[in-house]
Design an enzyme around this catalytic site. Structure first.
Site, PDB file in Angstrom:
ATOM      1  N   GLY A   1     -11.960  13.479  -7.035  1.00 16.98           N
ATOM      2  CA  GLY A   1     -11.591  12.324  -6.499  1.00 16.98           C
ATOM      3  C   GLY A   1     -10.693  12.227  -5.144  1.00 16.98           C
ATOM      4  N   ILE A   2      -9.475  11.674  -5.468  1.00 17.52           N
ATOM      5  CA  ILE A   2      -8.570  11.674  -4.358  1.00 17.52           C
ATOM      6  C   ILE A   2      -8.074  13.232  -3.683  1.00 17.52           C
ATOM      7  CG2 ILE A   2      -6.127  11.019  -3.830  1.00 17.52           C
ATOM      8  CD1 ILE A   2      -6.320   8.610  -5.732  1.00 17.52           C
ATOM      9  N   GLY A   3      -8.149  14.021  -4.727  1.00 13.03           N
ATOM     10  CA  GLY A   3      -7.936  15.428  -4.031  1.00 13.03           C
ATOM     11  C   GLY A   3      -8.830  15.884  -3.245  1.00 13.03           C
TER      12      GLY A   3
ATOM     13  N   GLY B   1      -4.682  20.549  -7.071  1.00 15.73           N
ATOM     14  CA  GLY B   1      -5.573  19.684  -7.548  1.00 15.73           C
ATOM     15  C   GLY B   1      -6.381  18.739  -6.462  1.00 15.73           C
ATOM     16  N   GLY B   2      -7.292  19.827  -5.879  1.00 15.15           N
ATOM     17  CA  GLY B   2      -7.914  19.336  -4.552  1.00 15.15           C
ATOM     18  C   GLY B   2      -9.471  19.327  -4.658  1.00 15.15           C
TER      19      GLY B   2
ATOM     20  N   SER C   1       1.783   6.868  -7.785  1.00 19.11           N
ATOM     21  CA  SER C   1       1.199   5.775  -8.150  1.00 19.11           C
ATOM     22  C   SER C   1       1.719   4.417  -8.267  1.00 19.11           C
ATOM     23  CB  SER C   1       0.418   6.155  -9.749  1.00 19.11           C
ATOM     24  OG  SER C   1      -0.380   4.903 -10.175  1.00 19.11           O
TER      25      SER C   1
ATOM     26  N   TYR D   1       2.523   7.816 -18.772  1.00 12.53           N
ATOM     27  CA  TYR D   1       1.945   7.939 -17.228  1.00 12.53           C
ATOM     28  C   TYR D   1       2.981   7.549 -16.230  1.00 12.53           C
ATOM     29  CZ  TYR D   1      -1.187   7.519 -13.280  1.00 12.53           C
ATOM     30  OH  TYR D   1      -1.728   7.901 -11.929  1.00 12.53           O
TER      31      TYR D   1
END
Length: 242
Positions: A17-19, A13-14, A136, A149
């Site tokens: 966003g954060i990834g 998941g790169g 999270s 979630y």
């Protein structure tokens, strides 16, 4: 010296966003980074700083896709030094509206893929390897409409503790980065009213930048955290800390 010089990293998941921020920061610190993307195609982006990035198309929730990625890395590199599992989704659903599809989809990507990635990663890891899971603060708080979630992120934290214990004899460390509200493209879709309401809960008065979460991931991936395992590094501006 770059903190990940000559390291082989996989960011599941790169690509956004954060990834994406983690992928680019790791490359700038000298790593050869393989970054999975469900939609993006294969392609070497070339050098970034002293490292490089190779995007690989793969669905993180697919055992077959992840297996293909690990086999590619095994053939090309022979090892993985750093594994980051970032893939995940957050969809709103109150308890009374929960469907099997919502539950299975969320746990499938946020938890099942995490387990599959860790299982594959440790097969290519040597002593000194590190696993960084992206959690999270939702795993510690009860946000209306995000119970599933939050439950998946609580599972991430639980797995990190257990795997840190299990993998310590192999010389592999496992830690978690848990962001609070982060100014990603996904968050940009929220209304200004919602964004203002979220920021009002953060003592530092703003959302995190993806690069700040990436810096925390870099610390846990590098030798600077060589005596840290089973830990959770929270990056939330104090939202859930004070």
């Amino acid at each position: 010296m770059s903190r990940l010089e000559n390291k082989i990293a996989l960011v599941v998941g790169g690509s956004g966003g954060i990834g994406s921020a983690i992928t680019q920061r790791f490359a700038s610190e000298g790593a050869r980074v393989y970054a999975t993307s469900r939609k993006g195609g294969d392609g070497d982006t070339g050098a970034n700083g002293t490292g490089s990035v190779l995007f690989v198309q793969a669905d993180a929730s697919s055992n077959a896709d992840l297996g293909r990625v690990f086999e590619e890395i095994r053939v090309e590199e022979g090892r993985i030094d750093v594994l980051v599992v970032n893939a995940g989704l957050a969809e709103h659903a109150l308890l009374e509206d929960l469907s099997e599809d919502h539950f299975d989809r969320t746990f499938g990507l946020n938890v099942r893929s995490l387990v599959l990635a860790a299982q594959g990663g440790i097969q290519l890891m040597q002593p000194g390897g590190t696993i960084v899971l992206i959690g999270s603060i939702a795993g510690d708080i009860g946000t209306k409409g995000y119970g599933v979630y939050g439950a998946t992120k609580a599972a991430v934290r639980a797995f990190a503790r257990t795997w840190a214990n299990e993998l310590a004899p192999k010389g592999i460390r496992v830690n978690v980065v848990s962001p609070g509200p982060t100014d990603t493209p996904m968050m940009a879709n929220a209304s200004q009213e919602i964004r203002d309401a979220i920021v009002s809960l953060v003592p530092l008065g703003r959302m995190a930048r993806p690069e700040e979460v990436a810096a925390a991931a870099l610390f846990l991936a590098s030798d600077e955290s060589s005596f840290t395992t089973g830990a959770e590094l929270v990056v939330d501006g104090g939202m859930n800390q004070v």
